[in-house]
Enzyme design. Structure first.
Site, PDB file in Angstrom:
ATOM      1  N   TYR A  93      -8.947  -2.742  -3.143  1.00  0.00           N
ATOM      2  CA  TYR A  93      -9.749  -3.835  -2.587  1.00  0.00           C
ATOM      3  C   TYR A  93     -11.151  -3.832  -3.184  1.00  0.00           C
ATOM      4  O   TYR A  93     -11.899  -4.785  -3.008  1.00  0.00           O
ATOM      5  CB  TYR A  93      -9.806  -3.721  -1.053  1.00  0.00           C
ATOM      6  CG  TYR A  93      -8.414  -3.746  -0.450  1.00  0.00           C
ATOM      7  CD1 TYR A  93      -7.736  -4.955  -0.298  1.00  0.00           C
ATOM      8  CD2 TYR A  93      -7.745  -2.572  -0.116  1.00  0.00           C
ATOM      9  CE1 TYR A  93      -6.451  -4.983   0.205  1.00  0.00           C
ATOM     10  CE2 TYR A  93      -6.457  -2.584   0.380  1.00  0.00           C
ATOM     11  CZ  TYR A  93      -5.820  -3.796   0.538  1.00  0.00           C
ATOM     12  OH  TYR A  93      -4.535  -3.815   1.022  1.00  0.00           O
ATOM     13  N   LYS A 118       1.335   5.785  -2.406  1.00  0.00           N
ATOM     14  CA  LYS A 118       0.528   5.089  -1.408  1.00  0.00           C
ATOM     15  C   LYS A 118       0.539   5.864  -0.097  1.00  0.00           C
ATOM     16  O   LYS A 118       1.627   6.195   0.369  1.00  0.00           O
ATOM     17  CB  LYS A 118       1.105   3.687  -1.193  1.00  0.00           C
ATOM     18  CG  LYS A 118       0.350   2.850  -0.159  1.00  0.00           C
ATOM     19  CD  LYS A 118       1.017   1.516   0.069  1.00  0.00           C
ATOM     20  CE  LYS A 118       0.200   0.707   1.074  1.00  0.00           C
ATOM     21  NZ  LYS A 118       0.781  -0.590   1.379  1.00  0.00           N
ATOM     22  N   CYS A 121      10.018  -3.268   8.888  1.00  0.00           N
ATOM     23  CA  CYS A 121      10.211  -3.618   7.480  1.00  0.00           C
ATOM     24  C   CYS A 121      11.659  -4.009   7.172  1.00  0.00           C
ATOM     25  O   CYS A 121      11.982  -4.341   6.034  1.00  0.00           O
ATOM     26  CB  CYS A 121       9.767  -2.465   6.590  1.00  0.00           C
ATOM     27  SG  CYS A 121       8.025  -2.054   6.837  1.00  0.00           S
ATOM     28  N   SER A 151      -6.199   0.164   2.481  1.00  0.00           N
ATOM     29  CA  SER A 151      -7.186  -0.481   3.351  1.00  0.00           C
ATOM     30  C   SER A 151      -8.071   0.520   4.088  1.00  0.00           C
ATOM     31  O   SER A 151      -9.280   0.323   4.190  1.00  0.00           O
ATOM     32  CB  SER A 151      -6.460  -1.368   4.354  1.00  0.00           C
ATOM     33  OG  SER A 151      -5.568  -0.607   5.148  1.00  0.00           O
ATOM     34  N   GLU A 181      12.229  10.858  -4.096  1.00  0.00           N
ATOM     35  CA  GLU A 181      12.259   9.403  -3.873  1.00  0.00           C
ATOM     36  C   GLU A 181      11.917   8.649  -5.157  1.00  0.00           C
ATOM     37  O   GLU A 181      12.545   7.642  -5.485  1.00  0.00           O
ATOM     38  CB  GLU A 181      11.248   9.006  -2.779  1.00  0.00           C
ATOM     39  CG  GLU A 181      11.675   9.343  -1.373  1.00  0.00           C
ATOM     40  CD  GLU A 181      12.624   8.293  -0.796  1.00  0.00           C
ATOM     41  OE1 GLU A 181      13.071   7.402  -1.538  1.00  0.00           O
ATOM     42  OE2 GLU A 181      12.926   8.382   0.411  1.00  0.00           O
ATOM     43  N   ARG A 184       6.787   3.600  11.846  1.00  0.00           N
ATOM     44  CA  ARG A 184       7.604   3.502  10.628  1.00  0.00           C
ATOM     45  C   ARG A 184       8.017   4.878  10.100  1.00  0.00           C
ATOM     46  O   ARG A 184       8.413   4.998   8.955  1.00  0.00           O
ATOM     47  CB  ARG A 184       6.835   2.716   9.564  1.00  0.00           C
ATOM     48  CG  ARG A 184       6.498   1.289  10.013  1.00  0.00           C
ATOM     49  CD  ARG A 184       6.180   0.385   8.823  1.00  0.00           C
ATOM     50  NE  ARG A 184       6.048  -0.991   9.251  1.00  0.00           N
ATOM     51  CZ  ARG A 184       4.878  -1.616   9.474  1.00  0.00           C
ATOM     52  NH1 ARG A 184       3.749  -0.985   9.254  1.00  0.00           N
ATOM     53  NH2 ARG A 184       4.852  -2.871   9.867  1.00  0.00           N
ATOM     54  N   CYS A 210       8.105  -6.991   6.917  1.00  0.00           N
ATOM     55  CA  CYS A 210       7.309  -6.732   8.125  1.00  0.00           C
ATOM     56  C   CYS A 210       6.300  -7.836   8.454  1.00  0.00           C
ATOM     57  O   CYS A 210       5.992  -8.049   9.622  1.00  0.00           O
ATOM     58  CB  CYS A 210       6.628  -5.374   8.062  1.00  0.00           C
ATOM     59  SG  CYS A 210       5.647  -5.086   6.588  1.00  0.00           S
ATOM     60  N   LYS A 254       5.740   6.213  -0.413  1.00  0.00           N
ATOM     61  CA  LYS A 254       4.911   5.540   0.584  1.00  0.00           C
ATOM     62  C   LYS A 254       4.983   6.340   1.876  1.00  0.00           C
ATOM     63  O   LYS A 254       6.038   6.481   2.476  1.00  0.00           O
ATOM     64  CB  LYS A 254       5.403   4.120   0.815  1.00  0.00           C
ATOM     65  CG  LYS A 254       4.513   3.345   1.783  1.00  0.00           C
ATOM     66  CD  LYS A 254       4.987   1.926   1.954  1.00  0.00           C
ATOM     67  CE  LYS A 254       4.092   1.160   2.904  1.00  0.00           C
ATOM     68  NZ  LYS A 254       4.570  -0.205   3.126  1.00  0.00           N
ATOM     69  N   CYS A 274       8.669  -7.256   1.225  1.00  0.00           N
ATOM     70  CA  CYS A 274       8.985  -6.571   2.480  1.00  0.00           C
ATOM     71  C   CYS A 274       9.238  -7.638   3.534  1.00  0.00           C
ATOM     72  O   CYS A 274       9.021  -8.822   3.304  1.00  0.00           O
ATOM     73  CB  CYS A 274       7.866  -5.634   2.911  1.00  0.00           C
ATOM     74  SG  CYS A 274       8.458  -4.401   4.106  1.00  0.00           S
ATOM     75  N   ARG A 276      -2.819  -3.630   8.566  1.00  0.00           N
ATOM     76  CA  ARG A 276      -1.921  -4.251   9.558  1.00  0.00           C
ATOM     77  C   ARG A 276      -2.620  -5.395  10.259  1.00  0.00           C
ATOM     78  O   ARG A 276      -1.988  -6.371  10.633  1.00  0.00           O
ATOM     79  CB  ARG A 276      -1.431  -3.187  10.539  1.00  0.00           C
ATOM     80  CG  ARG A 276      -0.450  -2.282   9.813  1.00  0.00           C
ATOM     81  CD  ARG A 276       0.104  -1.180  10.660  1.00  0.00           C
ATOM     82  NE  ARG A 276       0.890  -0.318   9.804  1.00  0.00           N
ATOM     83  CZ  ARG A 276       1.296   0.896  10.119  1.00  0.00           C
ATOM     84  NH1 ARG A 276       0.991   1.386  11.299  1.00  0.00           N
ATOM     85  NH2 ARG A 276       1.998   1.605   9.275  1.00  0.00           N
TER      86      ARG A 276
HETATM   87 ZN   LIG Z   1       6.812  -3.517   5.423  1.00  0.00          ZN
END
Ligand SMILES: [Zn+2]
Length: 319
Positions: free
Chosen positions: A308, A243, A124, A269, A228, A212, A116, A190, A114, A200
């Site tokens: 994580y 996601k 992005c 996250s 998609e 976004r 971003c 996503k 990406c 972020r």
């Molecule tokens: Zn991105």
């Protein structure tokens, strides 16, 4: 059938295994300049931005725990309007891929593709003069990024930008550059989600203006998420991703059914931070909650889970 642990184990439908987990790693140029090679991420207790050397150590630990792979995110010091740091041959991700592949060759190395983290505006893709993301102009840059990761030795590249047509553009570039064996894990479904907040901070990728929602999916739309995913399959995706994970079990299931491809769920996250905060307050048992969450994602249809909590889960499974 539920009376004893052995009976329950005998008829358990879903098994957790470290070999189905992927650990995300944030590799940061700034962390590389610190003595410890680490910078803590405040909203994700236990997660640090790390130097290349520490990333290699983390990758080795992951492999020792039986974890299948790592997913690398780059956090550069310098940013510009195009995100040109993303395709530098000696960029932080490219260096880390090479170092991990040399130290722990058996580990699957995936890279986030990406712009971003690399753009000074935090979007992005590249922007038109009116500040709107230019989908088609972005495709060429993403393909360049993916090819640079392949050159460094990545097994799978994972475009997370949600531009239309990026999987096809990346596949064409990889093939023409001779990386026919490098696969694509597409972030197909996503969603524009509140659960990305802590990421972020970790990746330094908060948009400087706007949000976004003009390119990520509306959380209200399931049919669109399936469309998609099918588009990404047509364009050459080898795996597809949903996601965030926890609030999207229905789509993990539906996309597995619709595509028949390996499906990855990204336990993001915010999902991690919620459990950490509740456990720290004494409201939840972390181990039990994480085990239940990861099990539910596999039960929904995920073949692999990016989390994580991967290293913790692998340790708990070994006990
Ligand atoms: Zn991105």
């Amino acid at each position: 059938m539920r009376r004893t642990a052995s009976l329950r184990g005998l008829v358990r439908e879903t098994q957790l295994a470290p070999g189905r987990l992927v650990e995300p790693i944030f590799v940061s140029e700034a962390a590389g300049a610190t003595a410890a090679g680490r910078e803590p991420v405040a909203a994700m207790p236990g997660v640090d931005r790390v130097s290349v050397a520490v990333a290699v150590e983390q990758a080795r630990t992951a492999a020792d725990l039986g974890i299948a792979g790592v997913l690398l995110f780059g956090v550069p010091t310098d940013k510009d309007a195009e995100g040109s740091g993303a395709w530098e041959p000696d960029g932080v991700v490219q260096l880390t891929v090479g170092a991990i592949k040399q130290a722990v060759p058996e580990l699957v190395v995936m890279t986030d593709v990406c712009l971003c983290e690399y753009t000074d505006h935090g979007h992005c893709g590249v922007l038109r003069s009116d500040g709107v993301v230019d989908n088609d102009a972005t495709l060429e840059l993403l393909a360049r990024v993916a090819s640079s990761h392949a050159r460094a030795g990545a097994d799978l590249v994972a475009p997370s930008d949600m531009m239309d047509g990026r999987v096809g553009a990346i596949r064409a570039e990889l093939d023409s550059d001779g990386y026919t064996d490098v696969g694509i894990l597409a972030y197909s479904a996503k969603f524009a989600s509140a659960f990305y907040g802590p990421f972020r901070e970790a990746a330094g990728s908060t948009p400087a203006f706007g949000d976004r929602r003009s390119y990520q999916l509306d959380p209200a739309n399931g049919q669109e998420a399936i469309r998609e995913a099918l588009l990404d399959v047509q364009e050459g995706a080898d795996m597809v991703m949903v996601k965030p994970a926890l609030a999207y079990g229905d789509l993990i299931h539906a996309i597995k059914d619709a595509t028949g491809l390996p499906v990855a769920a990204y336990n993001v996250s915010g999902e991690y931070a919620m459990v950490k905060a509740a456990a720290a307050a004494g409201y939840l048992d972390e181990r039990q909650a994480v085990t239940e969450i990861l099990t539910s994602l596999h039960r929904a249809g995920a073949d692999l889970v990016i989390s994580y909590h991967a290293a913790d889960a692998a340790r708990w499974l070994a006990q």
